[in-house]
Design a protein around this motif. Structure first.
Motif, mmCIF file in Angstrom:
data_model
loop_
_atom_site.group_PDB
_atom_site.id
_atom_site.type_symbol
_atom_site.label_atom_id
_atom_site.label_comp_id
_atom_site.label_asym_id
_atom_site.label_seq_id
_atom_site.Cartn_x
_atom_site.Cartn_y
_atom_site.Cartn_z
ATOM 1 N N TYR A 227 -1.464 4.821 0.088
ATOM 2 C CA TYR A 227 -1.073 3.420 -0.097
ATOM 3 C C TYR A 227 0.076 3.026 0.830
ATOM 4 N N VAL A 228 0.950 3.997 1.177
ATOM 5 C CA VAL A 228 2.080 3.705 2.066
ATOM 6 C C VAL A 228 1.563 3.252 3.430
ATOM 7 N N ALA A 229 0.556 3.959 3.949
ATOM 8 C CA ALA A 229 -0.014 3.595 5.248
ATOM 9 C C ALA A 229 -0.719 2.251 5.179
ATOM 10 N N VAL A 230 -1.463 2.005 4.105
ATOM 11 C CA VAL A 230 -2.201 0.739 3.971
ATOM 12 C C VAL A 230 -1.230 -0.437 3.923
ATOM 13 N N LYS A 231 -0.163 -0.308 3.145
ATOM 14 C CA LYS A 231 0.821 -1.387 3.065
ATOM 15 C C LYS A 231 1.483 -1.624 4.417
ATOM 16 N N ALA A 232 1.802 -0.543 5.137
ATOM 17 C CA ALA A 232 2.467 -0.684 6.441
ATOM 18 C C ALA A 232 1.574 -1.429 7.432
ATOM 19 N N MET A 233 0.282 -1.054 7.469
ATOM 20 C CA MET A 233 -0.648 -1.737 8.377
ATOM 21 C C MET A 233 -0.785 -3.208 8.015
ATOM 22 N N ALA A 234 -0.900 -3.478 6.723
ATOM 23 C CA ALA A 234 -1.098 -4.862 6.276
ATOM 24 C C ALA A 234 0.101 -5.734 6.627
ATOM 25 N N ARG A 235 1.299 -5.199 6.410
ATOM 26 C CA ARG A 235 2.497 -5.988 6.724
ATOM 27 C C ARG A 235 2.592 -6.277 8.202
ATOM 28 N N ARG A 236 2.277 -5.282 9.031
ATOM 29 C CA ARG A 236 2.332 -5.482 10.483
ATOM 30 C C ARG A 236 1.367 -6.579 10.928
ATOM 31 N N LEU A 237 0.290 -6.739 10.188
ATOM 32 C CA LEU A 237 -0.732 -7.717 10.566
ATOM 33 C C LEU A 237 -0.573 -9.026 9.814
ATOM 34 N N GLY A 238 0.586 -9.211 9.190
ATOM 35 C CA GLY A 238 0.898 -10.508 8.592
ATOM 36 C C GLY A 238 0.547 -10.670 7.133
ATOM 37 N N ALA A 239 0.098 -9.625 6.458
ATOM 38 C CA ALA A 239 -0.242 -9.741 5.047
ATOM 39 C C ALA A 239 1.025 -9.790 4.206
ATOM 40 N N THR A 240 0.927 -10.405 3.057
ATOM 41 C CA THR A 240 2.048 -10.464 2.120
ATOM 42 C C THR A 240 1.775 -9.505 0.966
ATOM 43 N N GLY A 241 2.748 -9.408 0.069
ATOM 44 C CA GLY A 241 2.585 -8.528 -1.072
ATOM 45 C C GLY A 241 1.423 -8.915 -1.964
ATOM 46 N N LYS A 242 1.046 -10.209 -1.938
ATOM 47 C CA LYS A 242 -0.060 -10.675 -2.777
ATOM 48 C C LYS A 242 -1.426 -10.344 -2.170
ATOM 49 N N ASP A 243 -1.436 -10.007 -0.869
ATOM 50 C CA ASP A 243 -2.712 -9.755 -0.187
ATOM 51 C C ASP A 243 -3.223 -8.339 -0.401
ATOM 52 N N ILE A 244 -2.335 -7.401 -0.701
ATOM 53 C CA ILE A 244 -2.712 -6.004 -0.883
ATOM 54 C C ILE A 244 -2.418 -5.602 -2.322
ATOM 55 N N ILE A 245 -3.451 -5.210 -3.036
ATOM 56 C CA ILE A 245 -3.304 -4.812 -4.439
ATOM 57 C C ILE A 245 -3.296 -3.287 -4.511
ATOM 58 N N ILE A 246 -2.136 -2.730 -4.778
ATOM 59 C CA ILE A 246 -2.019 -1.282 -4.920
ATOM 60 C C ILE A 246 -1.961 -0.967 -6.415
ATOM 61 N N PRO A 247 -2.979 -0.335 -6.956
ATOM 62 C CA PRO A 247 -2.927 0.019 -8.380
ATOM 63 C C PRO A 247 -1.736 0.927 -8.656
ATOM 64 N N PRO A 248 -1.231 0.912 -9.878
ATOM 65 C CA PRO A 248 -0.103 1.802 -10.204
ATOM 66 C C PRO A 248 -0.517 3.255 -10.081
ATOM 67 N N PRO A 249 0.467 4.159 -9.977
ATOM 68 C CA PRO A 249 0.118 5.597 -9.963
ATOM 69 C C PRO A 249 -0.777 5.938 -11.147
ATOM 70 N N MET A 250 -1.658 6.897 -10.933
ATOM 71 C CA MET A 250 -2.648 7.206 -11.953
ATOM 72 C C MET A 250 -2.010 7.732 -13.237
ATOM 73 N N THR A 251 -2.610 7.316 -14.343
ATOM 74 C CA THR A 251 -2.150 7.731 -15.658
ATOM 75 C C THR A 251 -3.371 8.159 -16.471
ATOM 76 N N GLN A 252 -3.124 8.559 -17.711
ATOM 77 C CA GLN A 252 -4.231 8.889 -18.599
ATOM 78 C C GLN A 252 -5.118 7.674 -18.826
ATOM 79 N N GLY A 253 -4.508 6.490 -18.789
ATOM 80 C CA GLY A 253 -5.295 5.264 -18.941
ATOM 81 C C GLY A 253 -6.295 5.079 -17.817
ATOM 82 N N THR A 254 -5.871 5.405 -16.593
ATOM 83 C CA THR A 254 -6.776 5.330 -15.440
ATOM 84 C C THR A 254 -7.954 6.261 -15.641
ATOM 85 N N LEU A 255 -7.666 7.484 -16.048
ATOM 86 C CA LEU A 255 -8.726 8.471 -16.269
ATOM 87 C C LEU A 255 -9.655 8.036 -17.402
ATOM 88 N N ASP A 256 -9.084 7.498 -18.480
ATOM 89 C CA ASP A 256 -9.911 7.057 -19.608
ATOM 90 C C ASP A 256 -10.890 5.962 -19.181
#
Length: 360
Positions: free
Chosen positions: A12-41
């Protein structure tokens, strides 16, 4: 477009870096939270029973991205003797059935990898110039390489630090600093600073850590949640860990040197040939060869990580006990039934065995 990606290590660090360089904002890239038991469920609930853990975790992560507002989802696809080729199609259909109307875009990581990734970036940026795309791509990959350099030092320090947990805290700070960095010079500075601070952590002068290599299927090797933070747990037991696969290594060989005729796994495949002389899909062939390689490098043991029902790693698991190399291998089958306490008990017994063999 609001792009969502499944969680996978620090990608996700690389994806965010590329997106910002190309003009994307925080709303343009959705990074899910770190995985939890809820994600697995979530993933288990909506996946076929026989699906492997990486399928279930990435599906759960994509559902979380949709819940956060993603209208476009990116997933890897491939060909060969592995179920990766079914991931995108099966997950897209399930998301449709659940009422999510996100567009699904895929990246081919079997053939024409770099072209597929570059074209994907261009399509998502309204046809930005190739110069801008290449600059953004290398900026993102540079961040991954910097994180991997810091992590390599962390893996050494965990085994010998007096106050357990200091290296982990610094590592988390380093990731955040590199993630927030706005240019390559700042990335290198932060990386150097944290490596210097890690080297200064008080160490036990009597420590003589055993060395263990972690091999196996790439997803469960790299994604900490899928293996219950096995590197951290081994570090607590005084083990110096070397993970055979990192994201920056995969990028270096698979996306670039492979096109120049450099075979990343040539040596490993050659070492595996007395026991397995052809590709069995996934990372199975490499797992067998790496047992031979790390025996020759003087490692004390191997931890072999494999998703439950992963046929390539099942092949590797059954071959490993038959090789001539005298090195203990602990195979850990990763799935939703794995319990942390059971894993810790197995790790403690394995490390005791390695120390006994070293003393003998």
């Amino acid at each position: 477009m609001r792009l969502g990606i499944p969680h996978f290590g620090n990608v996700y660090v690389a994806v965010k870096a590329m997106a910002r360089r190309l003009g994307a904002t925080g709303k343009d890239i959705i990074i899910p939270p770190p995985m939890t038991q809820g994600t697995l469920d979530l993933g288990v609930k909506y996946s076929p029973t026989e699906a492997c853990l990486p399928y279930k975790l990435t599906l759960g992560s994509l559902i979380e991205a949709c819940e956060l507002g993603a209208d476009t989802l990116a997933q890897a696809r491939g060909t060969g003797i592995c179920r990766l080729g079914y991931y995108a199609r099966g997950q897209e259909q399930m998301l449709r059935d659940l009422g999510y109307n996100a567009q699904f875009i895929t990246v081919d990581i079997s053939h024409h990898k770099i072209i597929s990734i570059m074209q994907l970036i261009r399509n998502m940026t309204n046809n930005a110039s190739w110069k801008e795309i290449i600059s953004a791509f290398f900026f993102g990959i540079g961040k991954l390489a910097a994180i991997d350099k810091v992590e390599k030092v962390v893996q050494e320090i965990r085994a010998v630090e007096i106050e357990k947990g200091m290296a982990n805290r610094m590592y988390r700070e380093a990731i955040k600093g590199i993630d927030d960095a706005s240019d390559s010079r700042e990335v290198k500075r932060i990386s150097r600073e944290y490596i210097g601070m890690l080297r200064k952590i008080p160490k036990n002068p009597q420590a003589d850590p055993v060395k263990v290599a972690i091999v196996g299927e790439i997803y469960v090797v790299i994604e900490p949640f899928s293996n219950m933070d096995i590197e951290i747990e081994l570090g607590k037991l005084g083990v110096e860990v070397h993970r055979t696969m990192t994201l920056s290594r995969w990028v270096k060989y698979s996306l670039f040197l492979n096109y120049l005729g450099v075979d990343e796994w040539k040596q490993v495949h050659k070492l595996a040939k007395p026991y397995l002389d052809h590709d069995v899909g996934g990372d199975g062939w490499e797992s067998v060869g790496e047992k031979v390689l790390y025996t020759r490098k003087g490692y004390d043991g191997l931890v072999h990580l494999a998703p439950f029902t992963c046929m390539p790693e099942i092949v590797a698991q059954n071959i490993m006990p038959s090789t001539r190399e005298d090195i203990p291998v602990l195979t850990v089958i990763c799935d939703e039934q794995m319990a942390k306490q059971g894993l810790l008990t197995r790790l403690e017994a394995f490390v005791d065995l390695l120390r006994f063999r070293r003393r003998r």
